[in-house]
Design a protein around this motif. Structure first.
Motif, PDB file in Angstrom:
ATOM      1  N   ARG A 163       0.822  -1.197   0.000  1.00 36.32           N
ATOM      2  CA  ARG A 163       0.000   0.000   0.000  1.00 36.32           C
ATOM      3  C   ARG A 163       0.868   1.264   0.000  1.00 36.32           C
ATOM      4  NH1 ARG A 163      -2.079  -2.455   4.331  1.00 36.32           N
ATOM      5  NH2 ARG A 163      -1.828  -0.607   5.636  1.00 36.32           N
ATOM      6  N   HIS A 164       1.944   1.222   0.804  1.00 43.27           N
ATOM      7  CA  HIS A 164       2.827   2.385   0.863  1.00 43.27           C
ATOM      8  C   HIS A 164       3.470   2.647  -0.494  1.00 43.27           C
ATOM      9  CE1 HIS A 164       6.893   4.208   1.638  1.00 43.27           C
ATOM     10  NE2 HIS A 164       6.077   5.135   2.089  1.00 43.27           N
ATOM     11  N   ASP A 165       3.882   1.616  -1.177  1.00 46.61           N
ATOM     12  CA  ASP A 165       4.491   1.773  -2.492  1.00 46.61           C
ATOM     13  C   ASP A 165       3.562   2.506  -3.449  1.00 46.61           C
ATOM     14  OD1 ASP A 165       6.071   1.338  -4.882  1.00 46.61           O
ATOM     15  OD2 ASP A 165       4.819  -0.407  -5.300  1.00 46.61           O
ATOM     16  N   LEU A 166       2.293   2.100  -3.485  1.00 44.40           N
ATOM     17  CA  LEU A 166       1.332   2.725  -4.393  1.00 44.40           C
ATOM     18  C   LEU A 166       1.038   4.169  -3.992  1.00 44.40           C
ATOM     19  CD1 LEU A 166      -1.093  -0.285  -4.826  1.00 44.40           C
ATOM     20  CD2 LEU A 166       0.509   0.594  -6.532  1.00 44.40           C
ATOM     21  N   ASP A 167       0.832   4.416  -2.702  1.00 48.88           N
ATOM     22  CA  ASP A 167       0.543   5.777  -2.246  1.00 48.88           C
ATOM     23  C   ASP A 167       1.739   6.701  -2.474  1.00 48.88           C
ATOM     24  OD1 ASP A 167      -1.946   5.009  -1.496  1.00 48.88           O
ATOM     25  OD2 ASP A 167      -1.705   5.383   0.638  1.00 48.88           O
ATOM     26  N   HIS A 314      10.247  12.141   2.967  1.00 50.12           N
ATOM     27  CA  HIS A 314      11.259  11.097   3.134  1.00 50.12           C
ATOM     28  C   HIS A 314      10.876   9.770   2.479  1.00 50.12           C
ATOM     29  CE1 HIS A 314      11.965  13.777   6.708  1.00 50.12           C
ATOM     30  NE2 HIS A 314      13.195  13.673   6.257  1.00 50.12           N
ATOM     31  N   GLY A 315       9.592   9.590   2.181  1.00 57.12           N
ATOM     32  CA  GLY A 315       9.164   8.286   1.679  1.00 57.12           C
ATOM     33  C   GLY A 315       9.187   7.217   2.742  1.00 57.12           C
ATOM     34  N   ASP A 316       9.008   7.629   3.999  1.00 65.00           N
ATOM     35  CA  ASP A 316       9.114   6.711   5.139  1.00 65.00           C
ATOM     36  C   ASP A 316       7.753   6.086   5.428  1.00 65.00           C
ATOM     37  OD1 ASP A 316       9.451   5.461   7.570  1.00 65.00           O
ATOM     38  OD2 ASP A 316      10.516   7.129   8.500  1.00 65.00           O
TER      39      ASP A 316
END
Length: 325
Positions: A163-167, A314-316
């Protein structure tokens, strides 16, 4: 949010009889969130139930009335759209309000600030409203009620990374859309190649294109389809492509997990000659190189995008989850 699309997600709450795959509660949620179903009567008719029984079943299983659930989820979607730069007027009518004034009052009561402040507040408060059932709007396009017969949580690292990758990809594409054409396509590291078979990725445009393209190609491999046609690489077109591939990618991985098929082998006929890959390794491969490309694009965007490091972030995943995931 159209019927059978994926537009909400359950996050740590009680969701009654929800199970993986189609079930009655999922059908009720689809009826609630169908764009055409503006009234309780519309929702109930779409679910082949009377308004009384429809309301009773939804309230029992979700702990929220259909009308209240729809209103809340549409406000969550509105907050996300406003945070992405949508106008208050367009967002108000998309959320089903007859006037901007009525929308502004409802939004302010729900979030504690007016729609005009949504973009500044999004990083601090996220776009979710408090809900004990854990059912929320999840962009870009998701009715994702997370559950598993093995009790797998949506806080499982694989689910969270997907999910984080897509968002995160979507946020980078929105930020890239603020660049002029020359900055977007300028060669920043001549000869840079992430994977030899993908060719050079010397610009922000090329890196973001490969982020989306890799999922399109691997989905075709897993599903035994022909090589997909690669679309344009303008930010708006990449956002459209991401919206199309995101729900398919999530759905495919969820089905793999449901069947316990991580160790299955896929014969990739798109390779020349065909090669075999373990399914789990494909997902790990996509996530690994997606993370690398996102950080590469972010590094370049920090130098040229309006707001620089602040807007690129940061993409964290920790920070992403704290904002509402």
């Amino acid at each position: 949010m159209r019927k059978n699309c994926q537009a909400i997600r359950s996050h740590g709450g009680q969701t009654g009889s929800v199970t993986t795959g189609r079930d009655r509660l999922r059908e009720l949620l689809d009826a609630i969130l169908d764009e055409d179903n503006e009234t309780l009567e519309d929702m109930a008719a779409d679910a082949f139930a009377s308004p009384f029984h429809f309301t009773r079943q939804v309230s029992r299983d979700v702990g929220e009335s259909p009308v209240a659930l729809r209103r809340r989820v549409l406000l969550e979607r509105a907050a996300w759209q406003l945070g992405g730069g949508a106008s208050v007027t367009d967002t108000a009518f998309a959320a089903g309000y007859g006037s901007v004034e009525g929308f502004s009052r409802a939004f302010s009561r729900a979030f504690g600030h007016p729609p005009s402040a949504a973009r500044r507040a999004l990083d601090r408060t996220g776009h979710w409203l408090r809900a004990s059932n854990g059912v929320h709007f999840h962009p870009p396009a998701a009715l994702w009620v997370e559950d598993s017969p093995r009790g797998r949580s949506d806080m499982d690292p694989t689910a969270l990374m997907l999910r984080h990758d897509l968002d995160d990809t979507r946020e980078l594409l929105v930020l890239a859309g603020t660049l002029d054409e020359d900055e977007y396509r300028r060669v920043r590291e001549p000869g840079l190649t992430v994977l030899s078979w993908d060719g050079p990725e010397e610009s922000i445009a090329a890196v973001l294109d490969r982020l989306v393209w890799s999922k399109e190609v691997w989905l075709a491999s897993i599903e035994g389809e022909d090589m997909p046609q690669q679309g344009g690489d303008e930010p708006a077109e990449l956002l459209r492509r991401l919206d199309v591939v995101a729900s398919r990618w999530l759905g495919t991985v969820r089905e793999i997990d449901r069947r316990g098929a991580w160790g299955d082998t896929v014969i990739d006929a798109l390779c020349e000659p065909p090669e075999s890959f373990v399914v789990g390794s494909i997902v790990a491969h996509v996530l690994t190189y997606a993370a690398h490309r996102r950080q590469l694009a972010r590094h370049w965007l920090r130098a040229v995008a309006p707001g620089g490091a602040t807007t690129a972030g940061h993409g964290d995943p920790i920070e992403w989850l704290q904002r509402g995931g």
